[in-house]
Write an enzyme that holds these catalytic residues in place. Structure first.
Site, PDB file in Angstrom:
ATOM      1  N   ARG A 146       0.863  -1.181   0.000  1.00 42.56           N
ATOM      2  CA  ARG A 146       0.000   0.000   0.000  1.00 42.56           C
ATOM      3  C   ARG A 146       0.902   1.235   0.000  1.00 42.56           C
ATOM      4  O   ARG A 146       2.053   1.176   0.424  1.00 42.56           O
ATOM      5  CB  ARG A 146      -0.882   0.018   1.244  1.00 42.56           C
ATOM      6  CG  ARG A 146      -1.810  -1.200   1.381  1.00 42.56           C
ATOM      7  CD  ARG A 146      -2.595  -1.115   2.682  1.00 42.56           C
ATOM      8  NE  ARG A 146      -3.540  -2.226   2.806  1.00 42.56           N
ATOM      9  CZ  ARG A 146      -3.315  -3.338   3.494  1.00 42.56           C
ATOM     10  NH1 ARG A 146      -2.163  -3.505   4.142  1.00 42.56           N
ATOM     11  NH2 ARG A 146      -4.224  -4.296   3.565  1.00 42.56           N
ATOM     12  N   LYS A 170      -2.103  -2.146   7.854  1.00 46.22           N
ATOM     13  CA  LYS A 170      -3.304  -1.577   8.489  1.00 46.22           C
ATOM     14  C   LYS A 170      -3.419  -2.062   9.922  1.00 46.22           C
ATOM     15  O   LYS A 170      -3.124  -3.215  10.231  1.00 46.22           O
ATOM     16  CB  LYS A 170      -4.550  -1.997   7.695  1.00 46.22           C
ATOM     17  CG  LYS A 170      -4.778  -1.184   6.435  1.00 46.22           C
ATOM     18  CD  LYS A 170      -6.124  -1.539   5.825  1.00 46.22           C
ATOM     19  CE  LYS A 170      -6.422  -0.663   4.614  1.00 46.22           C
ATOM     20  NZ  LYS A 170      -7.714  -1.016   3.991  1.00 46.22           N
ATOM     21  N   HIS A 242      -1.973   2.638  -6.465  1.00 45.17           N
ATOM     22  CA  HIS A 242      -2.574   1.358  -6.066  1.00 45.17           C
ATOM     23  C   HIS A 242      -2.606   0.352  -7.217  1.00 45.17           C
ATOM     24  O   HIS A 242      -2.744  -0.853  -6.996  1.00 45.17           O
ATOM     25  CB  HIS A 242      -3.993   1.589  -5.532  1.00 45.17           C
ATOM     26  CG  HIS A 242      -4.419   0.592  -4.512  1.00 45.17           C
ATOM     27  ND1 HIS A 242      -3.840   0.502  -3.255  1.00 45.17           N
ATOM     28  CD2 HIS A 242      -5.355  -0.386  -4.552  1.00 45.17           C
ATOM     29  CE1 HIS A 242      -4.407  -0.468  -2.576  1.00 45.17           C
ATOM     30  NE2 HIS A 242      -5.328  -1.031  -3.330  1.00 45.17           N
ATOM     31  N   ARG A 245      -0.185  -2.438  -6.780  1.00 46.37           N
ATOM     32  CA  ARG A 245      -0.623  -3.486  -5.845  1.00 46.37           C
ATOM     33  C   ARG A 245      -1.572  -4.468  -6.540  1.00 46.37           C
ATOM     34  O   ARG A 245      -1.446  -5.678  -6.409  1.00 46.37           O
ATOM     35  CB  ARG A 245      -1.293  -2.824  -4.642  1.00 46.37           C
ATOM     36  CG  ARG A 245      -1.705  -3.772  -3.516  1.00 46.37           C
ATOM     37  CD  ARG A 245      -2.061  -2.928  -2.294  1.00 46.37           C
ATOM     38  NE  ARG A 245      -2.876  -3.640  -1.326  1.00 46.37           N
ATOM     39  CZ  ARG A 245      -2.398  -4.416  -0.360  1.00 46.37           C
ATOM     40  NH1 ARG A 245      -1.103  -4.609  -0.241  1.00 46.37           N
ATOM     41  NH2 ARG A 245      -3.220  -5.008   0.488  1.00 46.37           N
ATOM     42  N   HIS A 268      -3.797  -9.185   3.863  1.00 43.09           N
ATOM     43  CA  HIS A 268      -5.235  -9.370   4.078  1.00 43.09           C
ATOM     44  C   HIS A 268      -5.431 -10.371   5.201  1.00 43.09           C
ATOM     45  O   HIS A 268      -4.801 -11.417   5.229  1.00 43.09           O
ATOM     46  CB  HIS A 268      -5.911  -9.882   2.805  1.00 43.09           C
ATOM     47  CG  HIS A 268      -6.070  -8.838   1.765  1.00 43.09           C
ATOM     48  ND1 HIS A 268      -7.185  -8.727   0.977  1.00 43.09           N
ATOM     49  CD2 HIS A 268      -5.252  -7.835   1.371  1.00 43.09           C
ATOM     50  CE1 HIS A 268      -7.050  -7.712   0.140  1.00 43.09           C
ATOM     51  NE2 HIS A 268      -5.879  -7.165   0.361  1.00 43.09           N
ATOM     52  N   TYR A 277      -7.554 -16.975  10.681  1.00 42.90           N
ATOM     53  CA  TYR A 277      -6.301 -16.819   9.917  1.00 42.90           C
ATOM     54  C   TYR A 277      -5.117 -17.465  10.621  1.00 42.90           C
ATOM     55  O   TYR A 277      -4.942 -17.317  11.815  1.00 42.90           O
ATOM     56  CB  TYR A 277      -6.052 -15.322   9.743  1.00 42.90           C
ATOM     57  CG  TYR A 277      -4.795 -14.959   9.003  1.00 42.90           C
ATOM     58  CD1 TYR A 277      -4.640 -15.289   7.668  1.00 42.90           C
ATOM     59  CD2 TYR A 277      -3.781 -14.269   9.641  1.00 42.90           C
ATOM     60  CE1 TYR A 277      -3.503 -14.927   6.977  1.00 42.90           C
ATOM     61  CE2 TYR A 277      -2.638 -13.902   8.959  1.00 42.90           C
ATOM     62  CZ  TYR A 277      -2.515 -14.232   7.626  1.00 42.90           C
ATOM     63  OH  TYR A 277      -1.380 -13.866   6.955  1.00 42.90           O
TER      64      TYR A 277
END
Length: 296
Positions: A146, A170, A242, A245, A268, A277
């Site tokens: 990002r 993030k 972007h 990406r 993600h 996850y």
């Protein structure tokens, strides 16, 4: 699941006049689906329902796969389930309710490999800023970052001998991302020849990519570098930061890379909305990157 895939691919080879590349693309797409299904503990085609397939396509969309590539996935998977249903392996075809992805009629937001290479080759590496731009663009594409992750990258986050970088994503979540040999080469050259001419000890704060004033690049600074390189390379498409990406994810997935490995590289959190996850082995992710990234 693999036994059904082998049978289907054999039928394509025998009964339909398809090119080797087309069959390989079908196989790659279906292997991605099978890998996804395994992660949610589904190994029998009879257990697959509409919701599973819908979640798979939503996952591809989140990863930035182009609409044209998503349409190809749809075609591959639709043909597979049509074969399974016609062969009596399924009582219901779970693809029946699923609508085909709409192919964008506008300019594609994903660059092909040749277009990426033209952009990466544009900066004049004989100048300090050109060398910085080259290293920056190579890193951008090599790692699928990002913009915020790229501008916050620090020299201390580089583990180039191990072929990885540390990224703060993030929610302040750290992840380790493989970086290809081309990007490593240009970062090393930038660190030895260009960054020392830009750095100002009091204000540079160890940030990797610096502007002429010695501070970290801004979002607008990144946009200007991308736009200048795109124009200089003669690319007519509308290209945003972007876009790199999206192109990173698309090129890996189209090459046959494991869906979950690409997802972890991108940072993600989940492969589906229902799955907890878990981390993949770092060496495995590096191997996927090396094998399937065009500049790995």
């Amino acid at each position: 699941m693999e036994i059904f895939l082998r049978e289907y691919i054999s039928s394509l080879e025998l009964e339909r006049n398809l090119s080797i590349n087309t069959i390989k693309s079908y196989q790659n797409d279906l292997n991605s689906l099978i890998g996804f299904l395994k992660e949610i503990k589904i190994n029998d085609p009879a257990d697959i329902n509409y919701q599973h397939l819908s979640t798979f396509f939503k996952t591809l969309n989140k990863l930035g796969l182009s609409s044209r590539s998503a349409a190809r996935y749809y075609s591959s998977i639709k043909g597979f389930f049509k074969y399974l249903f016609a062969s009596g392996y399924l009582q219901k075809n779970p693809m029946e309710k699923l609508s085909a992805p709409k192919v964008s009629k506008g300019l594609p937001v994903v660059l092909n490999v040749n277009e990426v290479e033209k952009i990466l080759d544009f900066p004049n590496t004989s100048t300090k800023l050109g060398l910085r731009d080259k290293a920056l663009l190579e890193t951008f594409y090599a790692c699928g970052l990002r913009v915020s992750e790229l501008i916050n990258l620090k020299v201390a986050d580089l583990f180039l001998q191990e072929g990885i970088i540390r990224v703060l994503g993030k929610g302040s979540k750290e992840r380790l991302v493989p970086i290809g040999s081309s990007a490593i080469q240009w970062i090393e050259e930038y660190l030895s020849k260009s960054r020392p001419l830009l750095v100002k000890k009091a204000i540079s704060e160890n940030f990797l990519f610096l502007n002429n004033r010695g501070t970290r690049l801004s979002r607008m600074g990144i946009w200007k570098i991308v736009n200048q390189s795109k124009l200089g390379a003669g690319i007519k498409k509308e290209v945003h930061p972007h876009t790199f990406r999206h192109s990173f994810a698309t090129h890996l997935l189209e090459g046959g890379a494991d869906l979950r490995a690409v997802q972890e590289m991108l940072g993600h959190a989940d492969i589906s909305t229902t799955q907890i996850y878990t981390h993949l082995d770092r060496d495995y992710i590096k191997q996927v990157h090396k094998e399937y990234h065009p500049r790995g």
